[in-house]
Design an enzyme around this catalytic site. Structure first.
Site, PDB file in Angstrom:
ATOM      1  N   MET A  14       0.769  -1.167  -0.089  1.00 54.08           N
ATOM      2  CA  MET A  14      -0.017  -0.004  -0.051  1.00 54.08           C
ATOM      3  C   MET A  14       1.123   1.156   0.055  1.00 54.08           C
ATOM      4  SD  MET A  14      -3.165  -1.200   2.534  1.00 54.08           S
ATOM      5  CE  MET A  14      -2.194  -2.018   3.658  1.00 54.08           C
ATOM      6  N   CYS A  99      -2.775  -1.555 -10.649  1.00 52.11           N
ATOM      7  CA  CYS A  99      -2.989   0.112 -10.098  1.00 52.11           C
ATOM      8  C   CYS A  99      -4.012   0.740 -10.984  1.00 52.11           C
ATOM      9  CB  CYS A  99      -1.739   0.723  -9.985  1.00 52.11           C
ATOM     10  SG  CYS A  99      -1.828   2.559  -9.205  1.00 52.11           S
ATOM     11  N   LYS A 139       0.775  -9.128  -9.751  1.00 58.20           N
ATOM     12  CA  LYS A 139      -0.406  -8.884  -8.850  1.00 58.20           C
ATOM     13  C   LYS A 139      -1.401  -7.984  -9.823  1.00 58.20           C
ATOM     14  CE  LYS A 139      -1.905  -6.512  -4.536  1.00 58.20           C
ATOM     15  NZ  LYS A 139      -2.356  -5.090  -4.976  1.00 58.20           N
ATOM     16  N   ASN A 200      -7.019 -11.944  -2.903  1.00 59.59           N
ATOM     17  CA  ASN A 200      -7.150 -10.359  -2.239  1.00 59.59           C
ATOM     18  C   ASN A 200      -8.218 -10.035  -2.538  1.00 59.59           C
ATOM     19  OD1 ASN A 200      -5.912  -7.507  -3.204  1.00 59.59           O
ATOM     20  ND2 ASN A 200      -5.793  -7.934  -1.033  1.00 59.59           N
ATOM     21  N   GLY A 201      -8.697  -8.975  -1.551  1.00 56.79           N
ATOM     22  CA  GLY A 201     -10.055  -8.365  -1.515  1.00 56.79           C
ATOM     23  C   GLY A 201     -10.557  -8.681  -0.450  1.00 56.79           C
TER      24      GLY A 201
HETATM   25  C1  LIG Z   1      -3.665   3.607   0.248  1.00 60.81           C
HETATM   26  C2  LIG Z   1      -3.391   2.394  -0.907  1.00 60.81           C
HETATM   27  C3  LIG Z   1      -2.338   2.337  -1.538  1.00 60.81           C
HETATM   28  C4  LIG Z   1      -1.962   0.911  -2.493  1.00 60.81           C
HETATM   29  N1  LIG Z   1      -0.705   0.534  -2.992  1.00 60.81           N
HETATM   30  C5  LIG Z   1      -0.672  -0.495  -3.777  1.00 60.81           C
HETATM   31  C6  LIG Z   1       0.588  -0.660  -4.543  1.00 60.81           C
HETATM   32  O1  LIG Z   1       1.685   0.122  -4.340  1.00 60.81           O
HETATM   33  N2  LIG Z   1       0.747  -1.853  -5.258  1.00 60.81           N
HETATM   34  C7  LIG Z   1      -0.373  -2.753  -5.450  1.00 60.81           C
HETATM   35  O2  LIG Z   1      -0.203  -3.528  -6.039  1.00 60.81           O
HETATM   36  N3  LIG Z   1      -1.454  -2.470  -4.863  1.00 60.81           N
HETATM   37  C8  LIG Z   1      -1.734  -1.388  -4.218  1.00 60.81           C
HETATM   38  N4  LIG Z   1      -2.708  -1.258  -3.188  1.00 60.81           N
HETATM   39  C9  LIG Z   1      -3.861  -2.171  -3.422  1.00 60.81           C
HETATM   40  C10 LIG Z   1      -3.582  -3.288  -2.212  1.00 60.81           C
HETATM   41  O3  LIG Z   1      -2.450  -3.894  -2.064  1.00 60.81           O
HETATM   42  C11 LIG Z   1      -5.130  -4.413  -2.291  1.00 60.81           C
HETATM   43  O4  LIG Z   1      -4.818  -5.055  -3.555  1.00 60.81           O
HETATM   44  C12 LIG Z   1      -6.282  -3.658  -2.073  1.00 60.81           C
HETATM   45  O5  LIG Z   1      -6.238  -2.639  -1.086  1.00 60.81           O
HETATM   46  C13 LIG Z   1      -7.342  -4.724  -1.738  1.00 60.81           C
HETATM   47  O6  LIG Z   1      -7.138  -5.267  -0.620  1.00 60.81           O
HETATM   48  P1  LIG Z   1      -8.042  -5.159   0.571  1.00 60.81           P
HETATM   49  O7  LIG Z   1      -9.589  -4.981   0.280  1.00 60.81           O
HETATM   50  O8  LIG Z   1      -7.565  -6.199   1.636  1.00 60.81           O
HETATM   51  O9  LIG Z   1      -7.517  -3.718   1.072  1.00 60.81           O
HETATM   52  C14 LIG Z   1      -3.141  -0.140  -2.630  1.00 60.81           C
HETATM   53  C15 LIG Z   1      -4.195   0.093  -1.883  1.00 60.81           C
HETATM   54  C16 LIG Z   1      -4.416   1.453  -0.995  1.00 60.81           C
HETATM   55  C17 LIG Z   1      -5.641   1.290  -0.296  1.00 60.81           C
END
Ligand SMILES: Cc1cc2nc3c(=O)[nH]c(=O)nc-3n(C[C@H](O)[C@H](O)[C@H](O)COP(=O)(O)O)c2cc1C
Length: 317
Positions: A14, A99, A139, A200-201
């Site tokens: 993140m 992204c 990813k 993931n999600g």
């Molecule tokens: C603030 C923020 C920054 C993120 N940065 C990245 C990143 O640098 N690379 C990436 O693959 N996913 C990034 N994500 C996505 C997360 O890795 C993840 O896939 C997404 O939040 C869904 O998972 P969750 O529902 O458990 O939060 C980011 C998400 C958030 C909220």
């Protein structure tokens, strides 16, 4: 990917949050089994700028650790991956195909590539061809929109291109971070692959039965982990049928202080205006909901030094 054990739990990358200090905390608190860096643009890697390499640097305590890059040009991605392998030796190099941010999509990278599966494959196979020993992983999101779902097809193409693991965020680019992740699609994709798939999600919301019966090799947790490294112990408890007891405020406060110290390298002089703002907000996340939180919050918002923070947090020990 020898380190992968059944039901492996990754801390999600993140940007802006999962810096080295954060990853250390998550590994030390005993919950997360592995981490991935915040994403880095391949051209920034190729610039060889010191600040970019500082951003990708990691401590051995964070292993198994992957460095994630994004870009749209297969040869640039391959060159960036080679440089990372040579200089940093992470356990894997991950490609970001998810992204949704305009800067990534505008560069034809991140989730924009979900609309161009042949290019996704070319990126992965160029990287696989360029690396000597480091596995390439990816990813991705499930697709660009509900009308343009890319998996399992795109995931199978990446497997054929030589990817050794795929993390699938079960939301589309159009969904952003809201709405439900499609776990039926994640499971179907996991069953169609011979390489491990990490689901993931909002994985922390899955019922114990769904976690246990999953075809996924493991799960990745993002937002629910911010300020709450114990979410991994909770999920692990559900998988293994053990009770989870939430940590007391003293433990939360100790971890918040450890995080602040790591952020400042243990020195009060390391507190910059930028990281004090970040430390304040992260400390609040660690303590949120616990006894004494409301009063401490007002004080934490005023701190300017690590000593001031320590004085407040000691009240919880
Ligand atoms: C603030 C923020 C920054 C993120 N940065 C990245 C990143 O640098 N690379 C990436 O693959 N996913 C990034 N994500 C996505 C997360 O890795 C993840 O896939 C997404 O939040 C869904 O998972 P969750 O529902 O458990 O939060 C980011 C998400 C958030 C909220």
């Amino acid at each position: 990917m020898d380190f992968l054990k059944r039901n492996f739990l990754f801390l999600a990358p993140m940007a802006g949050y999962t810096n080295g200090a954060c990853r250390r905390i998550f590994r030390e608190s005993g919950g997360a089994d592995g981490c991935v860096s915040e994403f880095v643009y391949c051209r920034a890697v190729l610039s060889e700028a010191a600040r970019v390499f500082e951003k990708m640097a990691f401590d051995d305590a964070e292993r198994p650790f992957g460095i994630q890059i994004f870009g749209s040009d297969p040869s640039e991605m391959a060159d960036a991956a080679s440089l990372i392998e040579e200089r940093l030796s992470p356990d894997f190099i991950d490609v970001n195909f998810g992204c949704p941010a305009p800067n990534a999509v505008g560069a034809g990278a991140g989730s924009a590539l979900l609309r161009d599966v042949p290019r996704m494959s070319k990126i992965v196979s160029a990287m696989v061809g360029a690396l000597k020993k480091t596995p390439v992983t990816a990813k991705m999101r499930s697709g660009w929109s509900l009308g343009e779902i890319a998996v399992p097809r795109a995931a199978l193409a990446l497997q054929d291109a030589g990817a050794k693991m795929i993390t699938l965020h079960g939301r589309t680019k159009s969904q952003g971070y809201s709405g439900d992740a499609d776990w039926d699609l994640i499971e179907r994709t996991a069953r169609s692959l011979s390489i491990p798939l990490i689901g993931n999600g909002s994985a922390e919301k899955l019922a114990a039965g769904s976690l246990r019966g999953s075809a996924c090799a493991g799960f990745m947790i993002g937002r629910a982990a911010l300020g709450n490294p114990w979410v991994f112990l909770k999920v692990r408890g559900e998988i293994e049928g053990r009770e989870f007891t939430p940590p007391p405020p003293s433990k939360r406060a100790r971890l918040a202080l450890r995080y602040a110290r790591l952020m400042c390298d243990g020195r009060d002089s390391g507190v910059s205006p930028e990281n004090i703002t970040h430390i304040r907000s992260q400390t609040i996340r660690f303590l949120k909901g616990g006894a004494g939180f409301k009063k401490a919050r007002v004080e934490i918002l005023k701190i300017k030094t690590l000593d001031e923070l320590e004085n407040i947090l000691c009240g919880f020990f």
